[in-house]
Design an enzyme around this catalytic site. Structure first.
Site: not given
Ligand code: NAP
Length: 248
Positions: A156, A160
């Site tokens: 990851y 990133k």
């Molecule tokens: P999440 O709740 O797991 O949601 C992930 C989203 O991405 C879902 O809508 C999923 O769609 C979609 N997705 C995954 N793989 C995909 C693909 N191959 N094609 C199209 N859509 C895809 O994650 P989140 O926490 O909101 O994270 C969103 C972003 O922020 C990510 O890039 C993550 O790495 C980053 N981030 C998150 C955090 C945190 O603390 N949460 C911190 C830093 C960065 P489906 O529902 O249809 O599967």
């Protein structure tokens, strides 16, 4: 006047979490929204309906961001239906955590494809309409883990960190064409991705954050609106942490 009136935004992975928060905030600021999802079809329909309540155009597309051809077809469809894309938010992402000792090739490949190759796929496809329009803002969702590293997340973190280098390079290549490209690095944000962590780990994370709380999707969305709007017209090639001071 709303900050994003008259703009069309394409947001990947908006069925849940941060992407959903960004879509709602963008719609509240007047943007038309094209968004993608992969498996959450019902949630996507719900979001599409919710977005339309803001009086903007909204459509969800099932599209795998990791698939090069699918990304190209997606951008063509969105441009056909919405006319252009002013803002691209590359948000889709996954985790497949594990210590390097136990990490499989599959865990590595899946994360690099979904998190990093997806950003290449969508950015490459969006170049054409943005060059034609002579403007655009690309916002790539990285992570503090990409800046600092994290034990158990080498795949990851690599994906990133790759996003940050990619974003800076695209900013250098496309700046003269009035296309901006920035990365954002959220810290600990409460979504389904982080809901899998045990409460003790969550408490430790929160204790170590100067603002003493986890972030929300809205916290990330607020800054993303700024980067998508003309208020950030002189900002490109940057990676901005949205982490409550976790990284200083
Ligand atoms: P999440 O709740 O797991 O949601 C992930 C989203 O991405 C879902 O809508 C999923 O769609 C979609 N997705 C995954 N793989 C995909 C693909 N191959 N094609 C199209 N859509 C895809 O994650 P989140 O926490 O909101 O994270 C969103 C972003 O922020 C990510 O890039 C993550 O790495 C980053 N981030 C998150 C955090 C945190 O603390 N949460 C911190 C830093 C960065 P489906 O529902 O249809 O599967």
């Amino acid at each position: 006047m709303k900050l994003l009136s008259g703009k069309v935004a394409l947001i990947t992975g908006a069925s849940r979490g941060i992407g959903r928060g960004i879509a709602l905030k963008f719609a509240a600021e007047g943007a038309d929204i094209a968004f993608t999802y992969l498996s959450s079809a019902e949630k996507a329909i719900e979001l599409e309906n919710e977005l339309k309540q803001f009086g903007i155009r909204a459509k969800g597309y099932r599209s795998d961001a990791a698939d090069f051809k699918a990304a190209d077809e997606l951008v063509s469809s969105v441009v056909n239906e919405f006319g252009t894309v002013d803002v691209l938010v590359n948000n889709a992402g996954i985790t497949r955590d594990g210590l390097l000792m136990r990490m499989s090739e599959q865990q590595w490949d899946e994360v690099i494809q979904a998190n990093l190759k997806s950003v290449f796929n969508l950015t490459k496809a969006i170049q054409r309409p943005m060059l034609k329009a002579k403007k655009g803002s690309i916002i790539n969702v990285s992570s503090v883990v990409g800046v600092k590293g994290n034990a158990g997340q080498s795949n990851y973190a690599a994906s990133k960190a790759g996003i940050i280098g990619f974003s800076k390079s695209v900013a250098l290549e496309l700046g003269s064409r009035n296309i901006r490209c920035n990365a954002i690095a959220p810290g600990f944000i409460e979504t389904e991705m982080t809901a899998v962590l045990n409460p003790e780990t969550v408490k430790q994370w929160c204790d170590s954050i100067p603002l003493k709380r986890a972030g929300s999707a809205e916290d990330v969305a607020n800054f993303t609106v700024f980067l998508g709007s003309d208020r950030s017209a002189y900002i490109t090639g940057q990676c901005i942490n949205i982490c409550g001071g976790m990284l200083t």
